[in-house]
Motif scaffolding. Structure first.
Motif, PDB file in Angstrom:
ATOM      1  N   LEU A  47      87.460 -24.338  31.582  1.00 18.58           N
ATOM      2  CA  LEU A  47      88.210 -23.553  32.490  1.00 18.58           C
ATOM      3  C   LEU A  47      87.718 -21.890  32.034  1.00 18.58           C
ATOM      4  O   LEU A  47      87.441 -21.240  33.074  1.00 18.58           O
ATOM      5  N   ASP A  48      87.323 -21.796  31.138  1.00 20.08           N
ATOM      6  CA  ASP A  48      86.583 -20.397  30.805  1.00 20.08           C
ATOM      7  C   ASP A  48      85.093 -20.554  31.424  1.00 20.08           C
ATOM      8  O   ASP A  48      84.971 -19.283  32.190  1.00 20.08           O
ATOM      9  N   SER A  49      84.407 -21.616  31.553  1.00 22.66           N
ATOM     10  CA  SER A  49      83.332 -21.465  32.436  1.00 22.66           C
ATOM     11  C   SER A  49      83.357 -21.158  33.828  1.00 22.66           C
ATOM     12  O   SER A  49      82.422 -20.929  34.546  1.00 22.66           O
ATOM     13  N   LEU A  50      84.513 -21.870  34.350  1.00 25.72           N
ATOM     14  CA  LEU A  50      84.859 -21.703  35.723  1.00 25.72           C
ATOM     15  C   LEU A  50      85.493 -20.357  36.122  1.00 25.72           C
ATOM     16  O   LEU A  50      86.060 -19.945  36.995  1.00 25.72           O
ATOM     17  N   ASN A  54      91.099 -17.066  29.725  1.00 24.64           N
ATOM     18  CA  ASN A  54      90.997 -17.749  28.308  1.00 24.64           C
ATOM     19  C   ASN A  54      91.509 -16.858  27.142  1.00 24.64           C
ATOM     20  O   ASN A  54      90.600 -16.062  26.889  1.00 24.64           O
ATOM     21  N   PRO A  55      92.572 -16.917  26.656  1.00 29.11           N
ATOM     22  CA  PRO A  55      92.968 -16.064  25.533  1.00 29.11           C
ATOM     23  C   PRO A  55      91.978 -16.365  24.508  1.00 29.11           C
ATOM     24  O   PRO A  55      91.932 -15.442  23.450  1.00 29.11           O
ATOM     25  N   VAL A  56      91.277 -17.399  24.115  1.00 28.63           N
ATOM     26  CA  VAL A  56      90.106 -17.512  23.138  1.00 28.63           C
ATOM     27  C   VAL A  56      88.906 -17.694  23.587  1.00 28.63           C
ATOM     28  O   VAL A  56      87.970 -18.211  23.044  1.00 28.63           O
ATOM     29  N   ALA A  57      88.624 -16.953  24.695  1.00 25.50           N
ATOM     30  CA  ALA A  57      87.326 -16.817  25.328  1.00 25.50           C
ATOM     31  C   ALA A  57      86.202 -16.604  24.164  1.00 25.50           C
ATOM     32  O   ALA A  57      85.046 -17.355  24.363  1.00 25.50           O
ATOM     33  N   TYR A  58      86.258 -15.497  23.585  1.00 23.58           N
ATOM     34  CA  TYR A  58      85.343 -15.264  22.551  1.00 23.58           C
ATOM     35  C   TYR A  58      84.832 -16.326  21.586  1.00 23.58           C
ATOM     36  O   TYR A  58      83.784 -16.597  21.427  1.00 23.58           O
ATOM     37  N   GLU A  59      85.741 -17.104  21.241  1.00 25.54           N
ATOM     38  CA  GLU A  59      85.528 -18.331  20.126  1.00 25.54           C
ATOM     39  C   GLU A  59      84.822 -19.438  21.030  1.00 25.54           C
ATOM     40  O   GLU A  59      84.223 -20.129  20.481  1.00 25.54           O
ATOM     41  N   LEU A  61      82.943 -19.396  23.989  1.00 29.17           N
ATOM     42  CA  LEU A  61      81.654 -19.168  24.630  1.00 29.17           C
ATOM     43  C   LEU A  61      80.664 -20.048  23.811  1.00 29.17           C
ATOM     44  O   LEU A  61      79.827 -20.575  24.636  1.00 29.17           O
ATOM     45  N   GLU A  62      80.669 -19.972  22.593  1.00 29.84           N
ATOM     46  CA  GLU A  62      79.537 -20.622  21.754  1.00 29.84           C
ATOM     47  C   GLU A  62      79.437 -22.287  21.886  1.00 29.84           C
ATOM     48  O   GLU A  62      78.546 -22.706  21.544  1.00 29.84           O
ATOM     49  N   LEU A  63      80.544 -22.644  22.514  1.00 29.35           N
ATOM     50  CA  LEU A  63      80.889 -24.078  22.301  1.00 29.35           C
ATOM     51  C   LEU A  63      80.541 -24.913  23.608  1.00 29.35           C
ATOM     52  O   LEU A  63      80.260 -26.227  23.538  1.00 29.35           O
ATOM     53  N   ILE A  64      80.122 -24.028  24.630  1.00 25.16           N
ATOM     54  CA  ILE A  64      79.813 -24.691  25.709  1.00 25.16           C
ATOM     55  C   ILE A  64      78.483 -25.606  25.705  1.00 25.16           C
ATOM     56  O   ILE A  64      78.569 -26.771  26.166  1.00 25.16           O
ATOM     57  N   PRO A  65      77.519 -25.281  25.283  1.00 30.54           N
ATOM     58  CA  PRO A  65      76.394 -26.154  24.871  1.00 30.54           C
ATOM     59  C   PRO A  65      76.659 -27.468  24.379  1.00 30.54           C
ATOM     60  O   PRO A  65      76.202 -28.591  24.316  1.00 30.54           O
ATOM     61  N   HIS A  66      77.538 -27.435  23.490  1.00 32.23           N
ATOM     62  CA  HIS A  66      77.756 -28.404  22.557  1.00 32.23           C
ATOM     63  C   HIS A  66      78.591 -29.551  23.099  1.00 32.23           C
ATOM     64  O   HIS A  66      78.708 -30.651  23.250  1.00 32.23           O
TER      65      HIS A  66
END
Length: 90
Positions: A47-50, A54-59, A61-66
């Motif tokens: 949802l953040d990538s769309l 997102n209330p926890v977007a900062y945390e 963002l780094e997880l998208i590649p994983h």
């Protein structure tokens, strides 16, 4: 057999007994709970990538590649044969 190897073998048997006694009974429920938590995390990241706030977007963002790596398994588990545009996943 040395004393150390006997202790290691004894420890392995104790671990196996612990696994059978305490973990095996609850394994299916624990896996289900872990899968639900992974789905929530995956949904937050997607949802953040769309662009959804997102209330926890900062945390996350780094997880998208994983999470891209296990996207294929996730959409197949949800019953979809393909996901997204060609080249995104399948």
């Amino acid at each position: 057999m040395s004393r150390r190897s006997r202790l290691v073998a004894l420890w392995r048997r104790i671990e196996a007994g612990h696994e059978q006694m305490f973990v095996a009974r609850w394994r299916q429920g624990l896996r289900r709970e872990a899968r639900q938590r992974q789905d929530v995390l995956r949904a937050l990241v997607l949802l953040d990538s769309l662009g959804v706030e997102n209330p926890v977007a900062y945390e996350t963002l780094e997880l998208i590649p994983h999470l891209v790596a296990d996207l294929h398994e996730w959409h197949q588990r949800l019953g979809r044969e393909s996901f997204g545009d060609p080249g995104v996943c399948c």
